[in-house]
Motif scaffolding. Structure first.
Motif: not given
Length: 379
Positions: A115-125
């Motif tokens: 039950g923890i919020p997550t922020v996914a940071v996209y960096q690699t193609d």
């Protein structure tokens, strides 16, 4: 705020993902937040990271193995249960997933269960890399992996408008923008060195610099069209598996290896023009560092550089694959001192407000939004 950063890549391997993690962790630790990192275990790794203010941030290392043929990339082998226990032990308010794939995928599943919020940071193609490394048949599978990971996150942050649009087109939901900062206290025209220029080039030569890995996805070999221009000296800063082949291809270029800190700042500021030929850059941090050094920049019209370079003001964008356009754009700036100086000043001004503290505080806002969304059950 209690912030857990789960990163696929970390020290001692230095790349764009590692650099971003170091910058945001340093900022949040210095502002009093409780920060912890989960990263792959590899030779030479430390259990703590000491920040610029002297605080120690714990780095919890998890079992990993090197990817076959590309040992800098680590594949997490820890169990989901073990990872969930590490997350639960820390009890974060939010989890920052740095360029998530295998490790990030397990972390986002664990976060959902806890039950923890997550922020996914996209960096690699990653889908783009598969083609560059001779595995185009894996592109579809790569996009499926990314969809599975990112659509479990509360939301995803893309580094550029091009990348955001590409993610949305491939079925990734809840995508927003978060760009990268640049260390304006380190990079600047004040580091320009006449003695370094004398070591790198002959009198009267214009210096073109590239900074980055020497690997297939960076397409450094495309710089041969600039290497062959009379009166131009190409300086290659960085290392990687393609170095020997590139030195044979471009024998007049100066290959100076990996540089960092003020040494890197001096190599950038002492050049006349920056070029990055890679077509798979989701952002391209080195363009910002070059601009902060007072250099105009040239890059393909694709990915992150489209947001960073303002054509006819701070540099030029060329059609991917059209190396004649690259050569013409380079010649346009290298042999017109007044235009190059004007472009360089505009480039410097364009990044003046993009400090890492400012971008990190924007990221804090995204964390708070993820927590609010989670509380009301939006994601």
């Amino acid at each position: 705020m209690r912030i857990l950063v789960v990163t696929e890549s970390f020290l001692p391997h230095m790349n764009g993902v590692t650099n971003s993690v170091l910058r945001v962790v340093d900022h949040f630790a210095s502002t009093g937040d409780d920060v912890q990192i989960i990263a792959p275990k590899q030779p030479g790794c430390e259990k703590f990271l000491r920040t610029s203010t002297g605080r120690k941030v714990r780095v919890r290392r998890i079992t990993s193995v090197p990817m076959a043929g590309y040992h800098d990339v680590r594949i997490a082998t820890t169990s989901a249960l073990s990872l969930r226990q590490k997350i639960d032990d820390f009890g974060p308010d939010v989890i920052h997933l740095a360029s998530p794939t295998i490790l990030g995928g397990r972390a986002v599943v664990a976060a959902q269960k806890l039950g923890i919020p997550t922020v996914a940071v996209y960096q690699t193609d990653i889908p783009g890399y598969t083609a560059k490394y001779g595995m185009p048949f894996l592109e579809s599978a790569s996009w499926q992996l990314l969809r599975d990971v990112h659509n479990r996150a509360t939301f995803t942050l893309a580094p550029s408008t091009h990348t955001r649009d590409e993610l949305v087109e491939h079925g990734i939901e809840r995508v927003d923008l978060w760009r990268r900062g640049v260390d304006t206290s380190l990079f600047g025209p004040r580091h320009r060195s006449a003695s370094l220029r004398r070591r790198l080039a002959d009198p009267g030569e214009r210096i073109v610099v590239y900074v980055g890995r020497l690997a297939p996805e960076k397409q450094v070999g495309d710089l041969q069209v600039v290497h062959d221009i009379p009166g131009v000296r190409l300086v290659i800063v960085g290392d990687g598996p393609d170095r020997d082949a590139l030195q044979r291809q471009m024998p007049r270029a100066r290959f100076v290896g990996f540089r960092s800190g003020e040494d890197l700042a001096a190599h950038l500021a002492s050049a006349d023009l920056f070029i990055h030929p890679g077509e798979l850059e989701t952002f391209c941090q080195t363009i910002q560092e070059a601009m902060a050094s007072g250099l105009p920049a040239i890059a393909p019209r694709r990915g992150g550089p489209v947001d960073l370079i303002a054509p006819s003001r701070t540099g030029w964008l060329y059609t991917p694959g059209r190396l004649d356009e690259l050569r013409d754009a380079a010649a346009d700036l290298l042999f017109d001192d007044a235009k190059r100086a004007a472009f360089g000043q505009a480039a410097l001004e364009s990044v003046a407000q993009r400090s890492w503290p400012a971008l990190s505080e924007q990221l804090r806002g995204h964390y708070q939004r993820a927590m609010a969304m989670h509380r009301v059950g939006v994601a």
